[in-house]
Design an enzyme around this catalytic site. Sequence first.
Site: not given
Ligand code: 6AU
Length: 259
Positions: A93
Site C-alpha cells: 500500500k
Molecule cells: O481476511 P483478513 O481480515 O484476515 O485479512 C484481510 C487482508 C489484510 C488487509 O491488509 C487486506 O486484506 N486489506 C486490503 C488490501 C488487500 O489491500 C484492503 C482493504 O480494504 N481491506 C483489507 O483487509 O492483509
Amino acid sequence: DRMSLTYEKRAELAKNGVAKQLFSIIATKKTNLCLSVDLTSATKILDLLEKVGEHVCLVKTHADIIEDYTSDFITRIKQLADRFNFLILEDRKYADIGHTVSLQYSKGLYKVGDWADCVTAHSLPGEGILKALSSSNGVNRGVFLLAEMSSEGNLITPDYKEATVAMASKYPELITGFVCQNKDTFKDPGLIQLTPGVQLESSKDDLGQVYNTPEKVILEKGGDVIVVGRGIVAAKSPEAQAVIYKDTLWKCYLKRVSG
Ligand code: 6AU
C-alpha cells in the site's frame, strides 16, 4: 459486462501482463482464492504454503510484519510459487511521492521490486506513484490500486474512487486491477477486482474490518479474486479450510458466469 465473462475470456482482454497471467492461472487451477498470509514467521508462512499452495492463485504478503525476513525466505517462496503456479502480491500500500516510492519499491531490506509480481498502492499522492512503479525495466509487473476499502469509517469518497479509476486508465500496461468492494467501481473486463473482507459468515473484527460472505462478494459485489486471511490462517486446519474456501468461491463464480 464483466460479471458474465469467464476468466479465460478476460485473460484475452487484459492489457497488463500480470493480469493476463493471473486470469490464466485462475482458469487452469480453478481457484480464485488469494491467501493473505498475515503471519509474522517466515518458517510458518513457508510451511503453510507447502500445504495450501495448490489451492490458491495468488499469495498476498506483508513483508514488513515478518520477524525473520531474509533473502532465503524470498528464494523459497519463489520456489513454491513456481512449483504450485501462483503469483505473489506484496500488499505494501505505497502512498508517498513518486521518488520515495521508487526507493521503497527497489531498495531497503525488502527489495520488493526484485520478487513481487505485483504490489498494492494508494492513488492519494497522484500519478507520480504510478510513474515510479512503471519504471521496472521491462519486467512483468503489476499494480493493484486501492479504490475502496473494507474497513468501517474509511475516508474514501465516491469522487476519490472515480478519480482513482480515471488515473489508472492512463497506465493500462501497469494496472492489474483494483482493490475494491463493488462491481460498479470500474468496467474494464481486462482488469481484476481484488476484494478483501471475506469470511464464510458476515462479521467484523475488533479493529474495524468488515466481512461479507463469498456469495455476496462474488455474485452481488463483483469480486474476481477474493482475499482471505484469518478465515484460513487462524483456522484449526488451514489446509482443510482453504479447500472449503476454494470450493465455495469457485461455485459462486460458476453461478455468476452461468446466469
Ligand atoms: O481476511 P483478513 O481480515 O484476515 O485479512 C484481510 C487482508 C489484510 C488487509 O491488509 C487486506 O486484506 N486489506 C486490503 C488490501 C488487500 O489491500 C484492503 C482493504 O480494504 N481491506 C483489507 O483487509 O492483509
